[in-house]
Design an enzyme around this catalytic site. Structure first.
Site, PDB file in Angstrom:
ATOM      1  N   HIS A 164       5.772  62.345  89.721  1.00 18.99           N
ATOM      2  CA  HIS A 164       5.392  63.126  90.904  1.00 18.99           C
ATOM      3  C   HIS A 164       3.867  63.179  90.948  1.00 18.99           C
ATOM      4  CE1 HIS A 164       9.538  65.123  90.217  1.00 18.99           C
ATOM      5  NE2 HIS A 164       9.635  64.083  91.030  1.00 18.99           N
ATOM      6  N   GLU A 167       1.297  66.171  90.638  1.00 19.59           N
ATOM      7  CA  GLU A 167       1.272  66.963  89.407  1.00 19.59           C
ATOM      8  C   GLU A 167       0.198  66.395  88.474  1.00 19.59           C
ATOM      9  OE1 GLU A 167       5.983  67.743  90.247  1.00 19.59           O
ATOM     10  OE2 GLU A 167       5.428  66.768  88.372  1.00 19.59           O
ATOM     11  N   HIS A 257       5.318  66.683  83.594  1.00 20.37           N
ATOM     12  CA  HIS A 257       5.322  67.183  84.976  1.00 20.37           C
ATOM     13  C   HIS A 257       4.523  68.474  85.117  1.00 20.37           C
ATOM     14  CE1 HIS A 257       8.689  64.792  86.858  1.00 20.37           C
ATOM     15  NE2 HIS A 257       8.811  64.458  85.588  1.00 20.37           N
ATOM     16  N   GLU A 333       7.115  70.739  81.544  1.00 20.10           N
ATOM     17  CA  GLU A 333       6.600  71.323  82.785  1.00 20.10           C
ATOM     18  C   GLU A 333       5.426  72.248  82.477  1.00 20.10           C
ATOM     19  OE1 GLU A 333       7.557  70.676  85.832  1.00 20.10           O
ATOM     20  OE2 GLU A 333       9.546  69.741  85.626  1.00 20.10           O
TER      21      GLU A 333
END
Ligand SMILES: [Zn+2]
Length: 373
Positions: A164, A167, A257, A333
């Site tokens: 992504h 990010e 991420h 994350e």
């Protein structure tokens, strides 16, 4: 001077709707061929001498509207140091207020990581001892999918980031990981390089990164929903990486991420995969416990709910790799906002903290690597 706003550069994204004195009304532009949007990055000039007010009007329809409450925008005047600006969110409008000292102000969703920086970084690391660089193939826009390899050991470790592209903290993390792994004086790195071969893709989505996308590649495809059946037409980035993984095998994989909503650092595992074995689950839990002990920025109370047995989404890389290779795989994350257990009101979550976390992730891997054989 009147305000001028532009985003026609590497990783830029904004649409100017109108200027009224020192106030500008703006919109974030959708990813190409997609409805996703949340990443913004633009320059303001003519801002010196008083506060400017920047209003992003279309936040309610963005990919993660939960990401706006409690969020503060990143600003920089020198493009090196990024701090958080006074930011309010109400009725779908994000209002950023800041008084720069000079004429130019840069504003972004998170400290940007441009494709030029990617090339500078990859070139610098590739010159270090024992590092090899190759292109695994090309993206739809014709960019290289860069793979850096280092280490001589029998274990196959894969680290990859920025499926992504918005990010950007994920590629800052990669700087921390690769700087540590290539430090010839670091005993953890020396030992890891003896025990494992590292395959590192610092940016899985260079097209989306350059285009200023939040979540997709040049065809509007979310790469982390392609791992069950990647194709050269839709997702060559995943196709080429997975083909190489089939050749090397995978013992340990980490997919890096950022999360828009949750103000904490956390891991997501592979609960719910059909082929789960006991050793996998035990090793994954041991990794999580080790990282929690080593890094005060990492925690286990906040995160995503685990999938019930048999319900894992195999289009996501972590589940697909754990299921296919029987390895331990995980999604890391980091927050766009901050880690609220250890907040930094000046910078929030930042490039420096992403890099520090990467160093601890490698230390945690070192503690359990002998258990992965
Ligand atoms: Zn992501």
């Amino acid at each position: 001077m009147t305000l001028s706003i532009s985003s026609a550069f590497d990783a830029g994204n904004i649409r100017l709707l109108g200027v009224d004195g020192q106030r500008a009304d703006l919109e974030i532009v959708r990813d190409r061929e997609s409805d996703f949007y949340q990443w913004f990055h633009f320059r303001v000039t003519g801002a010196a001498g008083g506060p400017v007010t920047l209003r992003i009007l279309n936040c309610a329809g963005s990919a993660y509207p939960d990401g706006w409450p409690g969020y503060a925008a990143c600003v920089s005047e020198d493009r090196q140091t990024w701090v958080r600006a006074a930011t309010r969110y109400a009725d779908g409008v994000l209002t950023i207020t800041h008084a720069p000292a000079g004429d130019a102000l840069w504003v972004a969703y998170f400290a940007p990581y441009s494709l030029e920086r990617h090339h500078d970084f990859v070139a610098r690391i590739a010159q270090r001892e024992g590092v090899s660089l190759e292109s695994l193939g090309n993206t739809l826009d014709g960019r290289d999918i860069d793979l850096l390899s280092i280490g001589d050991g029998p274990l196959q470790v894969w680290l990859y980031a920025r499926q992504h592209p918005g990010e950007t903290m994920a590629e800052w993390w990669m700087e921390g990981a690769l700087e540590r792994l290539t430090d010839v004086a670091d005993p953890v790195a020396r030992s890891l390089r003896r025990k494992a071969r590292f395959h590192i893709v610092p940016n899985m989505n260079p097209d989306g990164s350059f285009r200023g996308h939040l979540r997709t590649n040049a065809a509007g495809v979310n790469l982390n929903r392609e791992w069950h059946a990647p194709s050269l037409e839709r997702s060559p980035e995943v196709h080429h990486v997975l083909e190489r993984m089939k050749r090397t095998g995978v013992d340990f994989a980490m997919d890096v991420h950022g999360d828009e909503s949750i103000p904490h650092v956390f891991l997501a595992g592979f609960e719910g995969i059909p082929e789960r074995n006991d050793a996998q689950g035990r090793r994954y839990r041991r990794y999580v416990e080790t990282l929690e002990r080593l890094s005060p920025d990492f925690q286990t109370r906040h995160g995503y709910p685990a999938a019930p047995p048999g319900k894992a989404n195999l289009s996501m890389s972590t589940n697909q790799l754990a299921n296919r290779f029987g390895c331990i795989a995980m999604t890391l994350e980091m927050p766009f906002k901050d880690n609220l257990d250890l907040p930094d009101p000046v910078e929030g979550w930042s490039p420096g903290r992403s890099k520090a976390l990467a160093r601890d992730c490698l230390a945690a891997l070192h503690e359990l690597i002998d258990d992965l054989r």
